[in-house]
Design a protein around this motif. Structure first.
Motif, short mmCIF file in Angstrom:
data_model
loop_
_atom_site.label_atom_id
_atom_site.label_comp_id
_atom_site.label_asym_id
_atom_site.label_seq_id
_atom_site.Cartn_x
_atom_site.Cartn_y
_atom_site.Cartn_z
N SER A 173 15.00 88.08 12.30
CA SER A 173 14.27 88.60 11.15
C SER A 173 12.77 88.40 11.32
N VAL A 174 12.39 87.20 11.77
CA VAL A 174 10.97 86.92 11.98
C VAL A 174 10.42 87.81 13.10
N ALA A 175 11.22 87.94 14.16
CA ALA A 175 10.78 88.75 15.31
C ALA A 175 10.59 90.21 14.89
N ALA A 176 11.48 90.71 14.04
CA ALA A 176 11.39 92.09 13.59
C ALA A 176 10.06 92.33 12.87
N LYS A 181 9.07 96.05 12.88
CA LYS A 181 10.34 96.78 12.74
C LYS A 181 11.02 96.33 11.45
N PRO A 182 11.90 97.14 10.92
CA PRO A 182 12.60 96.72 9.69
C PRO A 182 13.54 95.55 9.96
N ILE A 183 13.68 94.67 8.99
CA ILE A 183 14.60 93.54 9.11
C ILE A 183 16.02 94.06 8.93
N ALA A 184 16.92 93.54 9.74
CA ALA A 184 18.31 93.99 9.67
C ALA A 184 18.89 93.81 8.28
N GLU A 185 19.90 94.62 7.99
CA GLU A 185 20.53 94.63 6.65
C GLU A 185 20.93 93.23 6.18
N ASN A 186 21.59 92.48 7.09
CA ASN A 186 22.08 91.15 6.72
C ASN A 186 21.09 90.04 7.12
N TYR A 194 7.54 86.81 6.17
CA TYR A 194 6.29 87.46 6.58
C TYR A 194 5.21 86.42 6.87
N ASP A 195 5.22 85.33 6.09
CA ASP A 195 4.28 84.23 6.38
C ASP A 195 4.56 83.63 7.75
N LEU A 196 5.84 83.39 8.01
CA LEU A 196 6.21 82.76 9.27
C LEU A 196 5.85 83.65 10.45
N ALA A 197 5.92 84.96 10.24
CA ALA A 197 5.66 85.91 11.33
C ALA A 197 4.19 85.94 11.74
N THR A 198 3.32 85.44 10.86
CA THR A 198 1.89 85.45 11.19
C THR A 198 1.53 84.29 12.11
N SER A 199 2.47 83.35 12.29
CA SER A 199 2.17 82.16 13.10
C SER A 199 2.86 82.23 14.45
N SER A 200 2.27 81.54 15.42
CA SER A 200 2.91 81.50 16.74
C SER A 200 3.85 80.31 16.86
#
Length: 517
Positions: A173-176, A181-186, A194-200
């Motif tokens: 989900s974070v990688a998407a 890319k859209p997050i998978a259905e489940n 989205y916060d986590l995705a901004t960090s390395s």
RNA sequence: GCGCCCGUAGCUCAGUUGGAUAGAGCAACGGACUUCUAAUCCGUGGGUCGGGAGUUCGACUCUCUCCGGGCGCGCCA
């Protein structure tokens, strides 16, 4: 403990009355609901009625007369029989000296078990903790504080589910989001993704740290955070499979490996190795419990949310199988019912997958750690809690936290303003309100012990309220500033003792004891 | 359908090896502030312990059954 003191006091005389046939367990000490029935009572005559073939009331009468004729009893206690009960009223001085002695040293409590491991919270590191986790956290934490207070040998542990499908889904989900890319259905959908995705940084590591921080902000610190992933690195999963196989608890069927949990009372057998060769969560959890046993714990306390109660039979089967033919290990599972959040009577949604959830940290920020802890611990774990945020914020008599803390602030104010001198105490003629406060204080260690051995920390919260109530009542009835020197010093001595008890109670609850409000 | 938890005053809850007239708090109503902090205290009203049956000297408590609410029943974690 005062009940133990009374039991010791009564045993010898009553045993001689019964010509040596008294079983100690029959000598139960209760606290009468009505004040005019005395401070304590024993229903022992009901137990003896069939044995002695006499009505309970006759036995009680004879026993009370006998006890009152004994000097050792007479010096501290008056017994009177009523409706078959033997009611006991302690003398003021005896009660006061007992309460005073409580501050000098703690009693030696029995052992609950040789060595205890308390596992609690154990949330997936895939998102923020919610209010339900807050409840398991406070439950576990107060249990641990009680275990420490009563001198038990124990340790606390958070099992971090940092392996498996859910973790993979979380990473995906974070990688998407990172890849636009859209997050998978489940997958996981919350804003925090989205916060986590901004960090390395590693998202799992960050979530774990956030969980630690939130727990710490409400005064919850666990001794150990045990990684599920580490189990894959050790050999213990293989050891567990070999151990179970050796005792014929395993079965191969439809391409999968099953654990015959029905041998231990489960509804159906459970898969350990799926037909694709991967391990189930349960297998890894068995390995985790294997390490608990290997580490030498004799009692395993586990706090689970009610949404996982279907897992109880499996865990019981797991521990029984692992200790089969060895010395038994007690598994004590505490089920905490769910918490519903309300605001002004309207339910607040808490879905983990959707964005509009209220995290535990939000609740703590809004109403404070003291109120959160008290509201989550004041009821039996068996009751569903409807937690109203607006009520918990109210600074009024509707809110028990303030009532209790205010009592402590009042005590502090009295002792500093009125110049209490501990040496001046010599008067033991107490008024009703004073005696009533002494009586409540005297119950402290008994409440602690019940809350500990029964794993019912809410009893302590209820006692906190009872103690505050006794004190406020005393405060209104017993002026100190305008009283005679003797009255003032006697009452201040009482305030001093009560404050010490209340401070201990609040410390055990993890709620602050303010000096002024 | 099966399993676990719950059902006690208008509301939130105590009542745990079966025991006294089922208890608290809040809310409601009526009182007490020239005070050691009124964030308090006092008084009043409020109950077929979800319904029924059983066990016995005695059941809110144990057994059975029914009703109502919550949560679970994956080769998910």
């Amino acid at each position: 403990m005062i009940k133990q003191v009374l039991r010791d006091l009564l045993y010898d005389p009553l045993n001689s009355f019964l010509k040596g046939s008294l079983d100690r367990d029959w000598l139960e000490i209760e606290i009468p609901k009505q004040v005019d029935h005395g401070h304590f009572a024993t229903p022992i005559s009901f137990r003896l009625a069939s044995l002695l073939k006499k009505p309970p009331s006759h036995i009680a009468n004879d026993m009370a007369d006998f006890l009152n004729s004994k000097d050792v009893i007479k010096s501290c206690c008056v017994c009177h029989a009523m409706n078959g009960f033997i009611n006991m009223t302690l003398t003021d001085e005896y009660l006061y000296q007992y309460v005073r002695s409580m501050g000098m040293r703690r009693p030696s409590f029995d052992r609950v078990s040789a060595s205890i491991l308390v596992e609690y919270v154990s949330a997936n590191p895939t998102g923020p903790l919610h209010i339900g986790h807050g409840r398991w956290a406070v439950l576990g934490d107060v249990i641990c504080r009680l275990l420490a207070f009563t001198g038990q040998s124990f340790s606390s542990e958070f099992y971090v589910n940092d392996a498996g499908n859910q973790i993979q889904l979380f990473y995906d989900s974070v990688a998407a989001v990172k890849d636009n890319k859209p997050i998978a259905e489940n997958g996981y959908q919350g804003d925090y993704i989205y916060d986590l995705a901004t960090s390395s940084e590693d998202p799992v590591g960050r979530v774990i740290q956030q969980q630690k921080d939130v727990l710490a902000s409400m005064g919850v610190c666990l001794d150990n955070w045990f990684s599920e992933k580490s189990l894959y690195q050790d050999a213990c999963i293989d050891e567990v499979l070999a151990l179970l196989d050796k005792q014929s608890f395993l079965e191969h069927n439809e391409g999968a490996t099953w654990f015959k949990t029905t041998l231990f009372g489960d509804d159906k057998d459970r898969v350990l190795i799926k037909s694709d060769g991967s391990y189930t969560y349960f297998l890894v959890d068995i390995a985790y419990h294997y390490t608990k046993i290997q580490r030498g714990y004799s009692q395993l306390v586990t706090i689970l949310g009610a949404d996982h109660h279907g897992y109880v039979k499996r865990l019981e089967a797991c521990v029984k199988a692992l200790t089969s033919g060895k010395s038994p290990v007690e598994l004590n599972i505490i089920i905490g019912q769910l918490v519903n959040l309300f605001r002004d009577g309207d339910p607040v949604r808490m879905s983990k997958r959707s964005g509009d959830m209220i995290a535990l940290s939000d609740v703590i920020d809004e109403i404070g750690s003291d109120a959160v802890r008290f509201f989550l611990i004041q009821n039996s774990a068996d009751t569903h809690i409807d937690f109203d945020l607006e009520l918990a914020k109210k600074q009024s008599s509707e809110n028990p936290v303030f009532y209790i803390q205010y009592a402590h602030a009042r005590m502090h104010s009295l002792l500093t303003k009125l110049d209490y001198n501990e040496e001046n105490q010599e008067d033991y003629e107490f008024t009703d309100a004073e005696t009533q406060l002494l009586h409540t204080c005297s119950l402290f260690y008994d409440v602690v012990w019940d809350a500990t051995r029964l794993y019912m920390p809410y009893k302590l919260a209820q006692y906190a309220y009872q103690l505050a109530r006794s004190f406020h009542l005393f405060y209104e009835a017993c002026p100190m500033k305008t009283a005679s020197d003797a009255d003032r010093q006697r009452r201040l001595a009482l305030v001093f003792s009560t404050k010490r008890v209340l401070a201990d109670v609040l410390e055990l609850l993890g709620v602050t004891a303010p000096d002024r409000m």
